[in-house]
Motif scaffolding. Structure first.
Motif, PDB file in Angstrom:
ATOM      1  N   ARG A 185     -26.324   1.204  -5.921  1.00  0.00           N
ATOM      2  CA  ARG A 185     -25.232   1.180  -4.958  1.00  0.00           C
ATOM      3  C   ARG A 185     -24.211   2.231  -5.366  1.00  0.00           C
ATOM      4  NH1 ARG A 185     -21.044  -0.708  -7.708  1.00  0.00           N
ATOM      5  NH2 ARG A 185     -21.424  -1.979  -9.541  1.00  0.00           N
ATOM      6  N   PRO A 186     -23.358   2.628  -4.442  1.00  0.00           N
ATOM      7  CA  PRO A 186     -22.302   3.578  -4.818  1.00  0.00           C
ATOM      8  C   PRO A 186     -21.258   2.914  -5.721  1.00  0.00           C
ATOM      9  CG  PRO A 186     -22.591   3.510  -2.425  1.00  0.00           C
ATOM     10  CD  PRO A 186     -23.385   2.375  -3.005  1.00  0.00           C
ATOM     11  N   ILE A 187     -20.705   3.684  -6.607  1.00  0.00           N
ATOM     12  CA  ILE A 187     -19.597   3.231  -7.442  1.00  0.00           C
ATOM     13  C   ILE A 187     -18.355   3.198  -6.559  1.00  0.00           C
ATOM     14  CG2 ILE A 187     -18.116   3.864  -9.404  1.00  0.00           C
ATOM     15  CD1 ILE A 187     -20.647   5.222 -10.607  1.00  0.00           C
ATOM     16  N   ARG A 188     -17.586   2.120  -6.671  1.00  0.00           N
ATOM     17  CA  ARG A 188     -16.365   1.954  -5.875  1.00  0.00           C
ATOM     18  C   ARG A 188     -15.140   2.171  -6.771  1.00  0.00           C
ATOM     19  NH1 ARG A 188     -16.633  -0.197  -0.940  1.00  0.00           N
ATOM     20  NH2 ARG A 188     -14.687  -1.352  -1.126  1.00  0.00           N
ATOM     21  N   VAL A 189     -14.300   3.129  -6.375  1.00  0.00           N
ATOM     22  CA  VAL A 189     -13.136   3.493  -7.179  1.00  0.00           C
ATOM     23  C   VAL A 189     -11.879   3.421  -6.311  1.00  0.00           C
ATOM     24  CG1 VAL A 189     -12.066   5.275  -8.613  1.00  0.00           C
ATOM     25  CG2 VAL A 189     -14.556   5.082  -8.533  1.00  0.00           C
ATOM     26  N   LEU A 190     -10.858   2.773  -6.839  1.00  0.00           N
ATOM     27  CA  LEU A 190      -9.545   2.741  -6.209  1.00  0.00           C
ATOM     28  C   LEU A 190      -8.683   3.792  -6.894  1.00  0.00           C
ATOM     29  CD1 LEU A 190      -7.479   1.206  -4.349  1.00  0.00           C
ATOM     30  CD2 LEU A 190      -6.929  -0.131  -6.377  1.00  0.00           C
ATOM     31  N   VAL A 191      -8.123   4.709  -6.114  1.00  0.00           N
ATOM     32  CA  VAL A 191      -7.221   5.734  -6.644  1.00  0.00           C
ATOM     33  C   VAL A 191      -5.834   5.418  -6.108  1.00  0.00           C
ATOM     34  CG1 VAL A 191      -6.654   8.196  -6.694  1.00  0.00           C
ATOM     35  CG2 VAL A 191      -9.046   7.465  -6.768  1.00  0.00           C
ATOM     36  N   ALA A 192      -4.849   5.345  -7.017  1.00  0.00           N
ATOM     37  CA  ALA A 192      -3.515   4.923  -6.606  1.00  0.00           C
ATOM     38  C   ALA A 192      -2.418   5.729  -7.289  1.00  0.00           C
ATOM     39  CB  ALA A 192      -3.326   3.443  -6.930  1.00  0.00           C
ATOM     40  N   LYS A 193      -1.293   5.798  -6.599  1.00  0.00           N
ATOM     41  CA  LYS A 193      -0.042   6.340  -7.129  1.00  0.00           C
ATOM     42  C   LYS A 193       0.937   5.177  -7.183  1.00  0.00           C
ATOM     43  CE  LYS A 193       1.099  10.060  -7.600  1.00  0.00           C
ATOM     44  NZ  LYS A 193       1.156  10.941  -8.771  1.00  0.00           N
ATOM     45  N   VAL A 194       1.458   4.882  -8.369  1.00  0.00           N
ATOM     46  CA  VAL A 194       2.334   3.726  -8.544  1.00  0.00           C
ATOM     47  C   VAL A 194       3.769   4.192  -8.761  1.00  0.00           C
ATOM     48  CG1 VAL A 194       2.793   1.698  -9.971  1.00  0.00           C
ATOM     49  CG2 VAL A 194       0.441   2.383  -9.495  1.00  0.00           C
ATOM     50  N   GLY A 195       4.694   3.490  -8.157  1.00  0.00           N
ATOM     51  CA  GLY A 195       6.109   3.768  -8.356  1.00  0.00           C
ATOM     52  C   GLY A 195       6.633   4.844  -7.428  1.00  0.00           C
ATOM     53  N   LEU A 196       7.676   5.501  -7.867  1.00  0.00           N
ATOM     54  CA  LEU A 196       8.383   6.454  -7.018  1.00  0.00           C
ATOM     55  C   LEU A 196       7.860   7.874  -7.134  1.00  0.00           C
ATOM     56  CD1 LEU A 196      12.018   5.144  -7.571  1.00  0.00           C
ATOM     57  CD2 LEU A 196      10.443   4.648  -5.692  1.00  0.00           C
ATOM     58  N   ASP A 197       6.840   8.077  -7.929  1.00  0.00           N
ATOM     59  CA  ASP A 197       6.228   9.395  -8.094  1.00  0.00           C
ATOM     60  C   ASP A 197       5.672   9.856  -6.746  1.00  0.00           C
ATOM     61  OD1 ASP A 197       4.758  11.620  -8.816  1.00  0.00           O
ATOM     62  OD2 ASP A 197       3.599  10.608 -10.364  1.00  0.00           O
TER      63      ASP A 197
ATOM     64  N   VAL B 182     -13.760  -3.284  -6.479  1.00  0.00           N
ATOM     65  CA  VAL B 182     -13.978  -1.976  -7.081  1.00  0.00           C
ATOM     66  C   VAL B 182     -14.535  -2.096  -8.491  1.00  0.00           C
ATOM     67  CG1 VAL B 182     -12.176  -0.897  -5.693  1.00  0.00           C
ATOM     68  CG2 VAL B 182     -11.604  -1.742  -7.969  1.00  0.00           C
ATOM     69  N   ASP B 183     -15.164  -1.017  -8.925  1.00  0.00           N
ATOM     70  CA  ASP B 183     -15.663  -0.894 -10.291  1.00  0.00           C
ATOM     71  C   ASP B 183     -14.606  -0.294 -11.206  1.00  0.00           C
ATOM     72  OD1 ASP B 183     -18.467  -1.685  -9.781  1.00  0.00           O
ATOM     73  OD2 ASP B 183     -18.461   0.120  -8.527  1.00  0.00           O
ATOM     74  N   ALA B 184     -13.733   0.530 -10.627  1.00  0.00           N
ATOM     75  CA  ALA B 184     -12.739   1.243 -11.428  1.00  0.00           C
ATOM     76  C   ALA B 184     -11.461   1.447 -10.629  1.00  0.00           C
ATOM     77  CB  ALA B 184     -13.297   2.599 -11.870  1.00  0.00           C
ATOM     78  N   ILE B 185     -10.364   1.477 -11.361  1.00  0.00           N
ATOM     79  CA  ILE B 185      -9.056   1.812 -10.806  1.00  0.00           C
ATOM     80  C   ILE B 185      -8.591   3.067 -11.527  1.00  0.00           C
ATOM     81  CG2 ILE B 185      -6.644   1.108 -10.563  1.00  0.00           C
ATOM     82  CD1 ILE B 185      -7.639  -1.826 -10.822  1.00  0.00           C
ATOM     83  N   GLY B 186      -8.218   4.081 -10.760  1.00  0.00           N
ATOM     84  CA  GLY B 186      -7.683   5.311 -11.323  1.00  0.00           C
ATOM     85  C   GLY B 186      -6.236   5.484 -10.903  1.00  0.00           C
ATOM     86  N   ILE B 187      -5.338   5.553 -11.873  1.00  0.00           N
ATOM     87  CA  ILE B 187      -3.916   5.704 -11.611  1.00  0.00           C
ATOM     88  C   ILE B 187      -3.502   7.131 -11.945  1.00  0.00           C
ATOM     89  CG2 ILE B 187      -1.584   4.938 -12.222  1.00  0.00           C
ATOM     90  CD1 ILE B 187      -3.248   2.774 -10.825  1.00  0.00           C
ATOM     91  N   SER B 188      -2.896   7.802 -10.970  1.00  0.00           N
ATOM     92  CA  SER B 188      -2.335   9.130 -11.199  1.00  0.00           C
ATOM     93  C   SER B 188      -0.839   8.954 -11.405  1.00  0.00           C
ATOM     94  CB  SER B 188      -2.601  10.020  -9.978  1.00  0.00           C
ATOM     95  OG  SER B 188      -1.894  11.235 -10.093  1.00  0.00           O
ATOM     96  N   ILE B 189      -0.341   9.433 -12.542  1.00  0.00           N
ATOM     97  CA  ILE B 189       1.074   9.217 -12.847  1.00  0.00           C
ATOM     98  C   ILE B 189       1.686  10.458 -13.498  1.00  0.00           C
ATOM     99  CG2 ILE B 189       0.634   8.109 -15.064  1.00  0.00           C
ATOM    100  CD1 ILE B 189       2.907   6.091 -14.074  1.00  0.00           C
ATOM    101  N   LEU B 190       2.745  10.930 -12.877  1.00  0.00           N
ATOM    102  CA  LEU B 190       3.452  12.095 -13.394  1.00  0.00           C
ATOM    103  C   LEU B 190       4.917  11.778 -13.676  1.00  0.00           C
ATOM    104  CD1 LEU B 190       2.014  14.697 -10.857  1.00  0.00           C
ATOM    105  CD2 LEU B 190       1.303  14.355 -13.219  1.00  0.00           C
ATOM    106  N   SER B 191       5.342  10.562 -13.377  1.00  0.00           N
ATOM    107  CA  SER B 191       6.758  10.203 -13.411  1.00  0.00           C
ATOM    108  C   SER B 191       7.286   9.836 -14.792  1.00  0.00           C
ATOM    109  CB  SER B 191       6.992   9.023 -12.474  1.00  0.00           C
ATOM    110  OG  SER B 191       6.335   7.866 -12.970  1.00  0.00           O
ATOM    111  N   GLY B 192       6.408   9.623 -15.762  1.00  0.00           N
ATOM    112  CA  GLY B 192       6.857   9.180 -17.079  1.00  0.00           C
ATOM    113  C   GLY B 192       6.907   7.670 -17.213  1.00  0.00           C
ATOM    114  N   ALA B 193       6.493   6.949 -16.190  1.00  0.00           N
ATOM    115  CA  ALA B 193       6.549   5.479 -16.212  1.00  0.00           C
ATOM    116  C   ALA B 193       5.248   4.851 -16.704  1.00  0.00           C
ATOM    117  CB  ALA B 193       6.885   4.959 -14.816  1.00  0.00           C
ATOM    118  N   HIS B 194       4.390   5.634 -17.337  1.00  0.00           N
ATOM    119  CA  HIS B 194       3.073   5.146 -17.752  1.00  0.00           C
ATOM    120  C   HIS B 194       3.129   3.960 -18.702  1.00  0.00           C
ATOM    121  CE1 HIS B 194       4.332   8.504 -20.310  1.00  0.00           C
ATOM    122  NE2 HIS B 194       3.861   7.756 -21.304  1.00  0.00           N
ATOM    123  N   MET B 195       4.144   3.885 -19.563  1.00  0.00           N
ATOM    124  CA  MET B 195       4.231   2.786 -20.531  1.00  0.00           C
ATOM    125  C   MET B 195       4.724   1.494 -19.878  1.00  0.00           C
ATOM    126  SD  MET B 195       2.878   3.952 -23.201  1.00  0.00           S
ATOM    127  CE  MET B 195       3.216   2.730 -24.453  1.00  0.00           C
TER     128      MET B 195
END
Length: 139
Positions: A7-19, A60-73
């Motif tokens: 089956r295809p791999i299911r991935v959620l790609v998200a941007k969290v916060g105000l970034d 989903v099999d995976a969640i990918g978070i893109s973060i550039l805001s510095g809020a990763h921690m």
């Protein structure tokens, strides 16, 4: 294990916060889709709760978070805690952006997968998600 999925791999790609910078997330989403994965892109300004609930609903099999805001921690620990609460312990949490090496190590220690810096090749990211899924979600 055969090294492939039926089956295809299911991935959620998200941007969290105000970034508000989502070009990288869109490039990742398109590249994963071009590699044969099913991608759900949530768009900008998601909360950790929204991300985890969508991951649960979309199975989903995976969640990918893109973060550039510095809020990763703040963002990654909150998502990991919600994933544990919702029993999504067999879903990969990965991501990328501007994250200092020391913070990457701390996030890895709490259960976050690989975190990718700008300049990482798409093939590296695709192979990581594919290999992790085959090893951990091949059912």
């Amino acid at each position: 294990m055969s090294g492939t999925l039926n089956r295809p791999i299911r991935v959620l790609v998200a941007k969290v916060g105000l970034d508000g910078h989502d070009r990288g997330a869109k490039v990742i989403a398109t590249s994963l889709r071009d590699a044969g994965m099913e991608v759900i892109y949530t768009g900008l300004r998601q909360t950790p709760e929204m991300v985890v609930n969508t991951a649960l609903q979309e199975d989903v099999d995976a969640i990918g978070i893109s973060i550039l805001s510095g809020a990763h921690m703040t963002v990654f620990p909150k998502i990991i805690a919600l994933m544990k609460q919702k029993q999504l312990t067999d879903v990969l949490l990965t991501g990328g952006g501007i994250i200092p090496p020391g913070d990457i190590q701390k996030l890895r220690e709490i259960g976050v997968g690989e975190l990718f810096a700008p300049g990482t090749t798409m093939l590296t990211i695709i192979n990581y998600i594919r290999d992790w899924t085959i090893e951990n979600r091949n059912f």
